[in-house]
Motif scaffolding. Structure first.
Motif, PDB file in Angstrom:
ATOM      1  N   THR A  54      19.614  -9.132 -12.926  1.00 26.51           N
ATOM      2  CA  THR A  54      18.990  -9.038 -11.468  1.00 26.51           C
ATOM      3  C   THR A  54      18.209  -9.598 -10.933  1.00 26.51           C
ATOM      4  O   THR A  54      17.181 -11.162 -11.593  1.00 26.51           O
ATOM      5  N   VAL A  55      18.519  -9.928  -9.886  1.00 29.84           N
ATOM      6  CA  VAL A  55      17.554 -10.618  -8.172  1.00 29.84           C
ATOM      7  C   VAL A  55      16.912  -9.500  -7.734  1.00 29.84           C
ATOM      8  O   VAL A  55      17.623  -9.210  -6.621  1.00 29.84           O
ATOM      9  N   SER A  56      15.629  -9.273  -7.574  1.00 31.95           N
ATOM     10  CA  SER A  56      15.298  -9.164  -6.225  1.00 31.95           C
ATOM     11  C   SER A  56      14.126  -9.502  -5.425  1.00 31.95           C
ATOM     12  O   SER A  56      13.639 -10.179  -5.689  1.00 31.95           O
ATOM     13  N   LEU A  57      14.091  -8.188  -4.813  1.00 28.32           N
ATOM     14  CA  LEU A  57      12.524  -8.504  -3.455  1.00 28.32           C
ATOM     15  C   LEU A  57      11.934  -7.317  -3.005  1.00 28.32           C
ATOM     16  O   LEU A  57      12.396  -6.672  -2.240  1.00 28.32           O
ATOM     17  N   LEU A  58      11.227  -6.487  -4.091  1.00 28.93           N
ATOM     18  CA  LEU A  58      10.424  -5.058  -3.833  1.00 28.93           C
ATOM     19  C   LEU A  58       9.613  -5.190  -3.384  1.00 28.93           C
ATOM     20  O   LEU A  58       8.852  -5.622  -4.765  1.00 28.93           O
ATOM     21  N   ASN A  59       8.849  -5.348  -2.521  1.00 30.45           N
ATOM     22  CA  ASN A  59       7.248  -5.386  -1.871  1.00 30.45           C
ATOM     23  C   ASN A  59       7.476  -4.019  -1.121  1.00 30.45           C
ATOM     24  O   ASN A  59       7.540  -3.615  -1.254  1.00 30.45           O
ATOM     25  N   TYR A  60       5.941  -2.933  -1.847  1.00 29.35           N
ATOM     26  CA  TYR A  60       5.376  -2.035  -1.806  1.00 29.35           C
ATOM     27  C   TYR A  60       3.728  -2.337  -0.406  1.00 29.35           C
ATOM     28  O   TYR A  60       3.581  -2.371  -1.423  1.00 29.35           O
ATOM     29  N   HIS A  61       3.836  -1.168  -0.261  1.00 28.68           N
ATOM     30  CA  HIS A  61       2.944  -1.094   0.656  1.00 28.68           C
ATOM     31  C   HIS A  61       2.363   0.315  -0.255  1.00 28.68           C
ATOM     32  O   HIS A  61       2.739   1.352   0.570  1.00 28.68           O
ATOM     33  N   PHE A  62       1.253   0.716  -0.803  1.00 25.92           N
ATOM     34  CA  PHE A  62       0.356   1.678  -1.153  1.00 25.92           C
ATOM     35  C   PHE A  62      -0.494   1.702  -0.457  1.00 25.92           C
ATOM     36  O   PHE A  62      -1.316   0.886  -0.357  1.00 25.92           O
ATOM     37  N   VAL A  63      -1.220   3.479   0.152  1.00 24.09           N
ATOM     38  CA  VAL A  63      -2.617   3.326   0.543  1.00 24.09           C
ATOM     39  C   VAL A  63      -3.210   4.597  -0.302  1.00 24.09           C
ATOM     40  O   VAL A  63      -2.081   5.710  -0.580  1.00 24.09           O
ATOM     41  N   PHE A  64      -4.101   4.694  -1.134  1.00 20.18           N
ATOM     42  CA  PHE A  64      -4.304   5.982  -1.447  1.00 20.18           C
ATOM     43  C   PHE A  64      -6.049   6.439  -1.944  1.00 20.18           C
ATOM     44  O   PHE A  64      -6.306   5.244  -1.334  1.00 20.18           O
ATOM     45  N   CYS A  65      -6.578   7.422  -1.444  1.00 24.04           N
ATOM     46  CA  CYS A  65      -7.956   7.156  -1.796  1.00 24.04           C
ATOM     47  C   CYS A  65      -8.845   8.257  -2.774  1.00 24.04           C
ATOM     48  O   CYS A  65      -7.636   8.961  -3.322  1.00 24.04           O
ATOM     49  N   PRO A  66      -9.927   8.487  -3.082  1.00 20.89           N
ATOM     50  CA  PRO A  66     -10.670   9.220  -3.825  1.00 20.89           C
ATOM     51  C   PRO A  66     -10.755  10.450  -3.395  1.00 20.89           C
ATOM     52  O   PRO A  66     -10.192  10.784  -2.618  1.00 20.89           O
ATOM     53  N   ARG A  67     -10.573  11.523  -4.483  1.00 19.50           N
ATOM     54  CA  ARG A  67     -11.052  12.647  -4.024  1.00 19.50           C
ATOM     55  C   ARG A  67     -12.038  12.805  -3.545  1.00 19.50           C
ATOM     56  O   ARG A  67     -13.309  12.943  -3.296  1.00 19.50           O
ATOM     57  N   TYR A  68     -11.715  14.400  -2.520  1.00 22.53           N
ATOM     58  CA  TYR A  68     -12.331  14.647  -1.355  1.00 22.53           C
ATOM     59  C   TYR A  68     -12.929  13.352  -0.536  1.00 22.53           C
ATOM     60  O   TYR A  68     -14.030  13.513   0.634  1.00 22.53           O
ATOM     61  N   ARG A  69     -12.009  12.721  -0.183  1.00 27.04           N
ATOM     62  CA  ARG A  69     -12.346  11.350  -0.091  1.00 27.04           C
ATOM     63  C   ARG A  69     -13.993  10.411   0.255  1.00 27.04           C
ATOM     64  O   ARG A  69     -14.666  10.080   0.865  1.00 27.04           O
ATOM     65  N   ARG A  70     -14.379  10.523  -0.918  1.00 25.80           N
ATOM     66  CA  ARG A  70     -15.711  10.300  -1.434  1.00 25.80           C
ATOM     67  C   ARG A  70     -15.714   8.701  -0.846  1.00 25.80           C
ATOM     68  O   ARG A  70     -14.721   7.493  -1.024  1.00 25.80           O
TER      69      ARG A  70
END
Length: 132
Positions: free
Chosen positions: A10-26
């Motif tokens: 395969t030839v691919s171009l897979l870019n991902y933008h992730f956002v995540f946070c700690p429990r209770y937004r600590r």
């Protein structure tokens, strides 16, 4: 930034933008040592999984990752590994996080990014029959 990745099939171009946070937004990233160690751990996990870190930044209570991955890994698999390893190690290494049963929420935001817009791809696909 937008380099194509090649495997034997395969030839691919897979870019991902992730956002995540700690429990209770600590606000765990207020301590520079926690943020620095978190970034090191993410880099280690990504190297192991052959994921390229394009950009990575933390705010006091969440983090953004911009990653380039091979199609053999799903976004869910990437998040499971990154969150799992970083949660375990950070809670082991920082006493003020040790009491937490888990560091991260189960949720995350993910979007894909590439060189062209969705509208451009849609037009390309719709015009395939017209080309032949």
């Amino acid at each position: 930034m937008n380099e194509y990745r090649r495997t034997n099939t395969t030839v691919s171009l897979l870019n991902y933008h992730f956002v995540f946070c700690p429990r209770y937004r600590r606000k765990i990233f207020l301590q520079p040592k926690v943020e620095q160690r978190f970034k090191e751990l993410v880099k280690e996990v990504c190297e192991e999984l052959q994921i390229q870190v394009i950009a990575h930044e933390c705010d006091k209570d969440h983090t953004h990752l911009f990653l380039n991955a091979l199609p053999t890994l799903s976004p869910a698999d990437m998040m499971a590994k990154i969150k799992g390893v970083t949660s375990k190690k950070l809670r082991e290494e920082f006493p003020h996080l040790h009491h937490l049963p888990s560091l991260w929420t189960r949720s995350y935001f993910v979007s894909t990014a590439g060189n062209v817009s969705s509208e451009t791809i849609k037009r390309y696909v719709e015009n395939q029959k017209k080309r032949n």
